[in-house]
Design a protein around this motif. Sequence first.
Motif, PDB file in Angstrom:
ATOM      1  N   ALA A   9      98.826  25.155  59.376  1.00 23.00           N
ATOM      2  CA  ALA A   9      99.244  23.797  59.734  1.00 23.00           C
ATOM      3  C   ALA A   9     100.455  23.331  58.952  1.00 23.00           C
ATOM      4  CB  ALA A   9      98.079  22.828  59.522  1.00 23.00           C
ATOM      5  N   VAL A  10     100.677  23.911  57.789  1.00 19.51           N
ATOM      6  CA  VAL A  10     101.861  23.547  57.011  1.00 19.51           C
ATOM      7  C   VAL A  10     102.347  24.788  56.268  1.00 19.51           C
ATOM      8  CG1 VAL A  10     100.505  22.804  55.003  1.00 19.51           C
ATOM      9  CG2 VAL A  10     102.837  21.962  55.295  1.00 19.51           C
ATOM     10  N   ARG A  11     103.653  24.881  56.144  1.00 21.61           N
ATOM     11  CA  ARG A  11     104.244  25.970  55.361  1.00 21.61           C
ATOM     12  C   ARG A  11     104.805  25.359  54.087  1.00 21.61           C
ATOM     13  NH1 ARG A  11     109.013  30.076  57.447  1.00 21.61           N
ATOM     14  NH2 ARG A  11     108.535  31.782  56.023  1.00 21.61           N
ATOM     15  N   ARG A  12     104.166  25.659  52.964  1.00 18.15           N
ATOM     16  CA  ARG A  12     104.615  25.155  51.680  1.00 18.15           C
ATOM     17  C   ARG A  12     105.840  25.956  51.217  1.00 18.15           C
ATOM     18  NH1 ARG A  12     101.525  20.428  51.219  1.00 18.15           N
ATOM     19  NH2 ARG A  12      99.340  20.909  51.681  1.00 18.15           N
ATOM     20  N   LEU A  13     106.616  25.342  50.342  1.00 14.56           N
ATOM     21  CA  LEU A  13     107.799  26.016  49.839  1.00 14.56           C
ATOM     22  C   LEU A  13     107.436  27.327  49.145  1.00 14.56           C
ATOM     23  CD1 LEU A  13     110.827  26.016  49.424  1.00 14.56           C
ATOM     24  CD2 LEU A  13     110.518  24.534  47.438  1.00 14.56           C
ATOM     25  N   ALA A  14     106.298  27.357  48.460  1.00 18.04           N
ATOM     26  CA  ALA A  14     105.866  28.569  47.768  1.00 18.04           C
ATOM     27  C   ALA A  14     105.511  29.700  48.733  1.00 18.04           C
ATOM     28  CB  ALA A  14     104.676  28.259  46.862  1.00 18.04           C
TER      29      ALA A  14
END
Length: 411
Positions: A9-14
């Motif tokens: 649902a979300v792609r984190r920067l990490a």
Amino acid sequence: MTDPADSPAVRRLADWDAPTLESLAEEYETPLYVIDLDRVAENYARFSAAFPDADVMYAAKAHTGNAVLETILATGGDIECAAWGELQRSIDAGADPNTLQYTAVNPPDRDLDYATDLAADAPGLTITIGATDTLERLAERGYDGRIAIRINPGIGTGHHEKVATGADAKFGIPYERVPAVADRVREGFDLVGLHAHVGSGVLRDGLEEHCRALARVGEMARRVGDEELEFVDVGGGYGVPYREDEPPLDLAETAEKIREAVGEIDATLKLEPGRYVVADAGLILTTVNTIKEAPDTTVVGVDASLSTLIRPAMFGSYHPMLNVSAPDRESIEATVGGPVCTSADVFAHDRPIAGPERGDVLAIGNAGSYGYELANQFHSQPRPAEVALEDGESRVVRRRETLEDVTRLER
């Protein structure tokens, strides 16, 4: 493309691969925009899957890059435009003008000239009006085609007061005037829908208020005769978590609450996600050029600036940051800013960052939405290049400007 059910649902920067990002910075130089087209397609498909009975149009203003628009069209999506330039860019990307929706906000004459000329050969084009003046100006141009009425529900939501459009008099017909305006539209045009956009960057905490506004839109649809309307467009504004500890929007819950808020309507439900589709698909790479120890902080100077990404200066927006050259280095509290001569040119204050050193590459996350769109040439800085990632390959989709590009119109 990843199946929407399997796409996070979300792609984190990490979650981005740091060595790949560092190699992109080395190959294409910095500052550099990076847009992952596979992620764009995944986000659009996931949103559409949550609203299987609705029409989902991408709000072009979030990112009008040709590669992004082509990706949306390849997924089977349609496009909503807020200006004549977005209409033209959508067509250049391959959109059928009969599928486009133009949401006119205090449109200049050139915008209406372009839209009505376009509609002469593309009668499927829909023009959304937010003022009766616009109706008069359309009639003067001989237009009698498809019209949607933008409602001002009197309730605004979103991440900042500057994007809470649902309560801003600039946007839409005042709520109680809508029935009379609908009658007027029917006299000389083809009334096909109602439209509202309440605000931008809505997450779970703002969803209840968002739905309260959409309930008014559903109520108005029934008042003006939803059985005669083709669609009820509840706009976009669906957010992504910019901060690392914020949870992503629960699309299943969101879809259920929106359907419940709008209520029973015979017309088709329309939605216009923009930020949700592209925000976490893009980032900026920037190189550290200065390290300065100040009494209260360590100042880290980089080659990106508010001319690269203006959202922190304009909205006080938070964007995650990562030292992709040395993500495991011991962190320090740093203030990261660019080369523009104003105190507003700061991306982060006292942010923990893996010990930056001169020459390190930093990534600024969630820059795919309203990033390049708001880039500018302040301080005569050429705008950066943009590189697209797709199927494991990279390519330049927007070349880096030169100083000659900046000054060309003066000659």
